[in-house]
Design an enzyme around this catalytic site. Structure first.
Site, PDB file in Angstrom:
ATOM      1  N   CYS A 111       0.793  -1.222   0.000  1.00  0.00           N
ATOM      2  CA  CYS A 111       0.000   0.000   0.000  1.00  0.00           C
ATOM      3  C   CYS A 111       0.825   1.272   0.000  1.00  0.00           C
ATOM      4  O   CYS A 111       0.299   2.361  -0.245  1.00  0.00           O
ATOM      5  CB  CYS A 111      -0.957  -0.008   1.189  1.00  0.00           C
ATOM      6  SG  CYS A 111      -2.012  -1.477   1.242  1.00  0.00           S
ATOM      7  N   HIS A 253      -3.497   6.836   1.283  1.00  0.00           N
ATOM      8  CA  HIS A 253      -3.905   5.493   0.876  1.00  0.00           C
ATOM      9  C   HIS A 253      -5.301   5.231   1.421  1.00  0.00           C
ATOM     10  O   HIS A 253      -5.584   5.472   2.600  1.00  0.00           O
ATOM     11  CB  HIS A 253      -2.914   4.460   1.407  1.00  0.00           C
ATOM     12  CG  HIS A 253      -3.428   3.061   1.371  1.00  0.00           C
ATOM     13  ND1 HIS A 253      -3.976   2.488   0.240  1.00  0.00           N
ATOM     14  CD2 HIS A 253      -3.505   2.112   2.354  1.00  0.00           C
ATOM     15  CE1 HIS A 253      -4.359   1.259   0.514  1.00  0.00           C
ATOM     16  NE2 HIS A 253      -4.087   1.013   1.786  1.00  0.00           N
ATOM     17  N   ASN A 283     -10.145  -0.973  -0.557  1.00  0.00           N
ATOM     18  CA  ASN A 283      -8.688  -0.841  -0.460  1.00  0.00           C
ATOM     19  C   ASN A 283      -8.065  -1.499  -1.692  1.00  0.00           C
ATOM     20  O   ASN A 283      -8.119  -2.721  -1.846  1.00  0.00           O
ATOM     21  CB  ASN A 283      -8.213  -1.529   0.821  1.00  0.00           C
ATOM     22  CG  ASN A 283      -6.711  -1.450   1.022  1.00  0.00           C
ATOM     23  OD1 ASN A 283      -5.955  -1.202   0.092  1.00  0.00           O
ATOM     24  ND2 ASN A 283      -6.264  -1.696   2.247  1.00  0.00           N
TER      25      ASN A 283
END
Length: 326
Positions: A111, A253, A283
């Site tokens: 990420c 993020h 995500n």
């Protein structure tokens, strides 16, 4: 010499799964998922692949920049879920785009990947080695998701985002990055090709065992993120002698709405400076920042001269923040 983003692009599969679809797989509900994560739906690959999404996002970024693929001399793809091992995803993207003059390689930092790819490209541009870079975050996390684990299957989605960065003469900013491998067990995934060191010795029927899918200690990751990200941002601003009042946007993020809200609160900044689109995509790991950046760009929210913070955090553990001027 530094670099400047001059074009963005993104791509997400057309097939989506909303929270009601997830509730058919595990014991959960739309209300429960939205309250704890902010996610409403996620895009999931069908015919698409990590490479095909990366190539399409890259193409859209080039179109947005008004550049030809032949002008690109560096392609970086950040991914933990490539559909190819050899050649690397970046070389496959080069082939699809016809970027015949580019040097290509992949990064694996989950990420935080897009932030590290951006930093890498900026370093190369600053040194004069390359002039025009295409950086991409692309993930097919649905291939790594345990769809029977309520703690993780509610979170992840697939997609790709890209940015074209061109060398230019303007102020360069120093990024901040950190890693802590000692805490890596908080978010992990074992390679399906790793079994007692005998590559390829995994029975295909075993490939969907839990150990070959993403494992996450959600509480540990949450605590890590809400503490580490504000610290990294504060460090970034101090290093570059920039005040919070000068920052137009914090593009984080897109992991969890509660994390973003906690970071804003700890920084003492308005949540209005923290755009979110995780309700639509979930995500998407290294793709989340460039997808959001592209959406904001195409909506006209990014204005010339604005200072923007990019901040990533995730498996490794890795985290970091970068400062750019639009």
């Amino acid at each position: 010499m530094t670099g400047k983003i001059c074009g963005t692009g993104s791509f997400a599969p057309s097939f989506t799964m909303d929270n009601h679809d997830i509730a058919k797989l595990v014991e959960t509900s739309d209300e429960w998922i939205q309250e704890r994560t902010g996610v409403v739906r996620r895009h999931i690959i069908r015919e698409e692949t990590t490479v095909s999404m990366a190539a399409e996002a890259g193409k859209r970024a080039l179109d947005n920049a008004g550049m030809s693929a032949k002008e690109i001399d560096l392609i970086l793809v950040s991914t933990i879920s490539s559909n190819v091992v050899l050649p690397c995803a970046a070389c496959e993207v080069q082939k699809e785009l016809g970027a015949v003059h580019a040097t290509c390689f992949d990064l694996s930092a989950a990420c935080t990947g897009f932030v590290l790819a951006y930093n890498t490209a900026m370093a190369y541009l600053a040194s004069g080695v390359y002039q025009n870079a295409l950086i991409i975050g692309s993930e097919s996390l649905s291939n790594l998701t345990n769809w029977e684990d309520r703690g993780t299957c509610i979170l992840f989605g697939d997609g790709a985002g890209a940015a074209v960065v061109r060398a230019c003469d303007q102020k360069a900013y120093i990024p901040v990055t950190h890693s802590d491998g000692a805490r890596g067990a908080a978010l992990s995934c074992t390679s399906r090709y790793d079994k007692s060191g005998l590559a390829g010795n995994v029975d295909p029927q075993e490939w969907m065992e839990d150990r070959y899918l993403m494992q996450m200690d959600g509480r540990a990751v949450f605590k890590f993120a809400v503490k580490s990200v504000p610290q990294a941002v504060e460090e970034l601003l101090e290093k570059n002698q920039v005040e919070k009042e000068e920052i137009a946007w914090y593009i984080l993020h897109q992991a969890n709405r509660r994390i973003v809200e906690s970071v804003a609160k700890r920084l003492g900044e308005s949540i209005e400076k923290f755009p979110m689109n995780l309700q639509e995509y979930g995500n998407t790991s290294s793709a989340s920042i460039p997808i959001l950046l592209d959406e904001m760009n195409r909506k006209g929210l990014l204005k010339r001269g604005q200072k923007i913070v990019l901040a990533g955090f995730g498996a490794g553990l890795t985290w970091g923040a970068s400062l750019l001027e639009w």
